[in-house]
Design an enzyme around this catalytic site. Structure first.
Site, PDB file in Angstrom:
ATOM      1  N   GLY A   1       0.835  -1.204   0.000  1.00 27.54           N
ATOM      2  CA  GLY A   1       0.000   0.000   0.000  1.00 27.54           C
ATOM      3  C   GLY A   1       0.865   1.247   0.000  1.00 27.54           C
TER       4      GLY A   1
ATOM      5  CG  HIS B   1       3.181  25.148 -24.861  1.00 26.77           C
ATOM      6  ND1 HIS B   1       3.094  23.778 -24.945  1.00 26.77           N
ATOM      7  CD2 HIS B   1       4.225  25.526 -25.641  1.00 26.77           C
ATOM      8  CE1 HIS B   1       4.047  23.334 -25.766  1.00 26.77           C
ATOM      9  NE2 HIS B   1       4.740  24.385 -26.198  1.00 26.77           N
TER      10      HIS B   1
HETATM   11  P1  NAI Z   1      -2.583   0.581   3.131  1.00 26.35           P
HETATM   12  O1  NAI Z   1      -3.966   0.319   3.514  1.00 26.35           O
HETATM   13  O2  NAI Z   1      -2.257   1.664   2.180  1.00 26.35           O
HETATM   14  O3  NAI Z   1      -1.946  -0.739   2.507  1.00 26.35           O
HETATM   15  C1  NAI Z   1      -1.902  -1.932   3.214  1.00 26.35           C
HETATM   16  C2  NAI Z   1      -1.655  -3.065   2.230  1.00 26.35           C
HETATM   17  O4  NAI Z   1      -1.374  -4.216   2.973  1.00 26.35           O
HETATM   18  C3  NAI Z   1      -2.853  -3.367   1.354  1.00 26.35           C
HETATM   19  O5  NAI Z   1      -2.433  -3.468   0.026  1.00 26.35           O
HETATM   20  C4  NAI Z   1      -3.362  -4.695   1.911  1.00 26.35           C
HETATM   21  O6  NAI Z   1      -3.980  -5.495   0.928  1.00 26.35           O
HETATM   22  C5  NAI Z   1      -2.073  -5.308   2.402  1.00 26.35           C
HETATM   23  N1  NAI Z   1      -2.228  -6.308   3.454  1.00 26.35           N
HETATM   24  C6  NAI Z   1      -3.117  -6.323   4.472  1.00 26.35           C
HETATM   25  N2  NAI Z   1      -2.899  -7.383   5.277  1.00 26.35           N
HETATM   26  C7  NAI Z   1      -1.825  -8.037   4.749  1.00 26.35           C
HETATM   27  C8  NAI Z   1      -1.092  -9.202   5.133  1.00 26.35           C
HETATM   28  N3  NAI Z   1      -1.413  -9.896   6.229  1.00 26.35           N
HETATM   29  N4  NAI Z   1      -0.047  -9.595   4.367  1.00 26.35           N
HETATM   30  C9  NAI Z   1       0.296  -8.877   3.248  1.00 26.35           C
HETATM   31  N5  NAI Z   1      -0.367  -7.774   2.853  1.00 26.35           N
HETATM   32  C10 NAI Z   1      -1.401  -7.358   3.593  1.00 26.35           C
HETATM   33  O7  NAI Z   1      -1.789   0.760   4.509  1.00 26.35           O
HETATM   34  P2  NAI Z   1      -0.357   1.355   4.863  1.00 26.35           P
HETATM   35  O8  NAI Z   1       0.567   1.298   3.708  1.00 26.35           O
HETATM   36  O9  NAI Z   1       0.024   0.691   6.141  1.00 26.35           O
HETATM   37  O10 NAI Z   1      -0.674   2.874   5.152  1.00 26.35           O
HETATM   38  C11 NAI Z   1      -1.670   3.223   6.106  1.00 26.35           C
HETATM   39  C12 NAI Z   1      -2.382   4.435   5.664  1.00 26.35           C
HETATM   40  O11 NAI Z   1      -1.589   5.591   5.870  1.00 26.35           O
HETATM   41  C13 NAI Z   1      -2.720   4.471   4.189  1.00 26.35           C
HETATM   42  O12 NAI Z   1      -3.876   3.741   3.880  1.00 26.35           O
HETATM   43  C14 NAI Z   1      -2.931   5.923   3.963  1.00 26.35           C
HETATM   44  O13 NAI Z   1      -4.230   6.252   4.368  1.00 26.35           O
HETATM   45  C15 NAI Z   1      -1.921   6.560   4.899  1.00 26.35           C
HETATM   46  N6  NAI Z   1      -0.726   6.953   4.155  1.00 26.35           N
HETATM   47  C16 NAI Z   1      -0.862   7.871   3.154  1.00 26.35           C
HETATM   48  C17 NAI Z   1       0.205   8.251   2.401  1.00 26.35           C
HETATM   49  C18 NAI Z   1      -0.013   9.237   1.316  1.00 26.35           C
HETATM   50  O14 NAI Z   1      -1.039   9.903   1.310  1.00 26.35           O
HETATM   51  N7  NAI Z   1       0.910   9.374   0.390  1.00 26.35           N
HETATM   52  C19 NAI Z   1       1.546   7.712   2.634  1.00 26.35           C
HETATM   53  C20 NAI Z   1       1.584   6.747   3.713  1.00 26.35           C
HETATM   54  C21 NAI Z   1       0.487   6.412   4.433  1.00 26.35           C
END
Ligand code: NAI
Ligand code: FAD
Length: 468
Positions: free
Chosen positions: A184, A447
């Site tokens: 993610g 542009h």
């Molecule tokens: P995420 O929800 O973005 O991604 C988590 C990923 O882990 C998903 O693809 C999911 O399918 C996978 N997953 C879940 N359980 C799993 C398992 N047991 N084994 C393998 N894969 C598994 O969560 P993440 O990356 O922890 O980030 C949390 C939140 O923080 C994001 O959803 C976002 O809201 C926020 N964030 C936003 C950013 C931005 O705006 N650029 C940057 C970093 C974080």
């Protein structure tokens, strides 16, 4: 006894601190309880800002090593000074959090450094960081306590070998190998940082795609681009256990659908499988504040919880866990408290992944439109056809504009490209005003700018592109 404050905010992240400033601007007397040593919450201290500082620094390093020569710029031996890179990141964080302290003083907002517990409507007890305690009375309470990293059973975090995003922001040496659990936002951003700095990065993702929720066409190209940079993907795979030793970590992997287990050796593991709302220890149960089935605080359209006078915003309530969403909710909540209308459209919260290329979106994905049986049109424009992108040597990706087939209203914009995060603001603004693709297409774009690719995609969705 009259309440000492109009509003007490619990948590000074982008939800809480922005709400506090807006409330003060609207004439309220505001106190903020924050337990961290610095203001700014997850975002400023261990989230958005330090991760973007490292993404930028690692991008500069990568440019110097691999891309400058194409511009005719010869550099000598490029070396990494990780300590300096981490120090710069800390300085950026320090300056940004100090900036919030300044804004609090300017707006006469009282920061009470400590941990808050709600005693009931209008009363918040604070265990102060200096060892003392006090009770604050306020007409309204706003909960903005944010979220924390979701633990993975069998994979115990020590923030050294097995880290969350917080540990991944402070590794003092580049690990030879890193396994990222979860493909993610955090996994791909922090995975990119360490890949650029030299780690061999493998992303283990439970689903059969990365960044679920993102437009799947964009997602496929995104994975290809990251693959070209050397990031490896193990999709449809889950991690069932980890054992850490001095020499490294051994992970046990299984196919997501079940099957034979295998071992994977690595040096550092980053666990980033999502975040969960931070509600523990707040006294919510005693106060009668209801949670939903996923442990988030339930709120109505005014962000009021099940208890009158207690409000909640940001990561602790439903919706995407994004800083700008938390801030908008904070503003709307306190504007409504002050008797104003307040406005937020949760369908129009832009989302950006700050990798290279960046990925940005607003509105509905093509997958959602198909699923909902909406008659839509799609206009696409690749950055290879954009002159500024060519001049910049940044031609990866495309812009996709999705419109209602009958009315031409823009329903979604999805961009993968070097400046996608900056470009998406124009799409969000257009959609806030319910623009059609024709509206964007008829807007004069300077542009040569990469934003011309959005104009071309809008032209393609509405009528015919000029340059394709
Ligand atoms: P995420 O929800 O973005 O991604 C988590 C990923 O882990 C998903 O693809 C999911 O399918 C996978 N997953 C879940 N359980 C799993 C398992 N047991 N084994 C393998 N894969 C598994 O969560 P993440 O990356 O922890 O980030 C949390 C939140 O923080 C994001 O959803 C976002 O809201 C926020 N964030 C936003 C950013 C931005 O705006 N650029 C940057 C970093 C974080
Ligand atoms: P938070 O920022 O989590 O703030 C809550 C605050 O409340 C914390 O400071 C906490 O100490 C305090 N608190 C909690 N309980 C108590 C209590 N009982 N008493 C007193 N204080 C308390 N989002 C983006 O939009 N863009 C990004 O680029 C981005 N990058 C990220 C990178 C990483 C590594 C991470 C982890 C997150 C990232 N996010 C990003 C998500 C973003 O950080 C959150 O969505 C945002 O911080 C949520 O804001 P918030 O105000 O709801 O909560």
């Amino acid at each position: 006894m009259a309440a000492a404050h109009d509003l007490v905010v619990i948590g000074a992240g982008p939800g809480g601190y922005v709400a506090a400033i807006r409330a003060a601007q609207l004439g309220m007397s505001v106190a903020v309880v924050e337990k961290r040593a610095a203001l700014g919450g997850t975002c400023l201290n261990v989230g958005c800002i330090p991760s973007k500082a490292l993404l930028q620094s690692s991008h500069v390093y990568d440019d110097a090593r691999r891309h400058m020569a194409a511009h005719g710029v010869k550099v000598g031996k490029v070396e990494l000074d990780l300590a300096a890179m981490l120090k710069r990141k800390d300085e950026v964080v320090g300056a940004t959090t100090k900036g919030i302290e300044f804004l609090f003083k300017k707006n006469k907002i009282a920061w009470i450094a400590g941990t808050a517990t709600i005693e009931g409507p209008g009363r918040v007890a604070v265990a102060r960081n200096d060892g003392g305690s006090e009770t604050i009375e306020a007409k309204s309470i706003l909960i903005a306590t944010g979220s924390e990293s979701m633990p993975l059973p069998g994979v115990e975090v020590d923030e050294k070998r097995i880290v969350t995003s917080t540990g991944a922001l402070t590794l003092d040496a580049v690990p030879a190998r890193m396994v990222v659990i979860g493909g993610g936002y955090i996994g791909l951003e922090m995975g990119s940082v360490w890949r650029r700095l030299g780690s061999e990065v493998t992303v283990v993702e439970f689903l059969d795609r990365i960044v679920p929720g993102m437009d799947s066409e964009v997602g496929k190209q995104f994975q290809r681009e990251l693959g070209k940079q050397g990031i490896k993907f193990r999709l449809g795979t889950r991690v069932t256990g980890a054992s850490a030793a001095k020499s490294g970590v051994t992970l046990t992997l299984e196919p997501a659908g079940g099957g034979e287990a295998e071992k994977l050796e690595t040096d550092v593991v980053l666990v980033c499988i999502g975040r969960r709302p931070l509600t523990q220890g707040l006294g919510l149960e005693k106060a009668g504040v209801r949670l939903d089935e996923r442990g988030r605080i339930e709120v109505d359209g005014r962000f009021q919880t099940s208890v009158p006078g207690i409000y909640a915003i940001g990561d602790v309530v439903a919706g995407p866990m994004l800083a700008h969403k938390a801030s908008e909710e904070g503003v709307v909540c306190v504007e409504m408290l002050a008797g104003q209308a307040g406005h937020i459209d949760h369908n129009l919260i832009p989302a950006v992944v700050y990798t290279y290329p960046e990925v940005a979106s607003v509105g509905r994905t093509e997958d959602q439109l198909k699923q909902d049986g909406v008659a839509y049109k799609s206009g696409k424009s690749p950055f290879t056809a954009d002159p500024r992108s060519r001049a910049n040597a940044r031609t990866e990706g495309f812009v996709k504009v999705l419109t209602d087939a009958a009315s031409d209203e823009v329903l979604g914009v999805h961009i993968i490209g070097a400046e996608a995060g900056t470009m998406i603001a124009e799409a969000a603004l257009a959609m806030e005003y319910r623009a059609s693709a024709e509206d964007i297409a008829r807007t004069c774009h300077a542009h040569p700018t990469v934003s011309e690719a959005l104009k071309e995609a809008a032209l393609a969705a509405w009528d015919k592109p000029i340059h394709l």
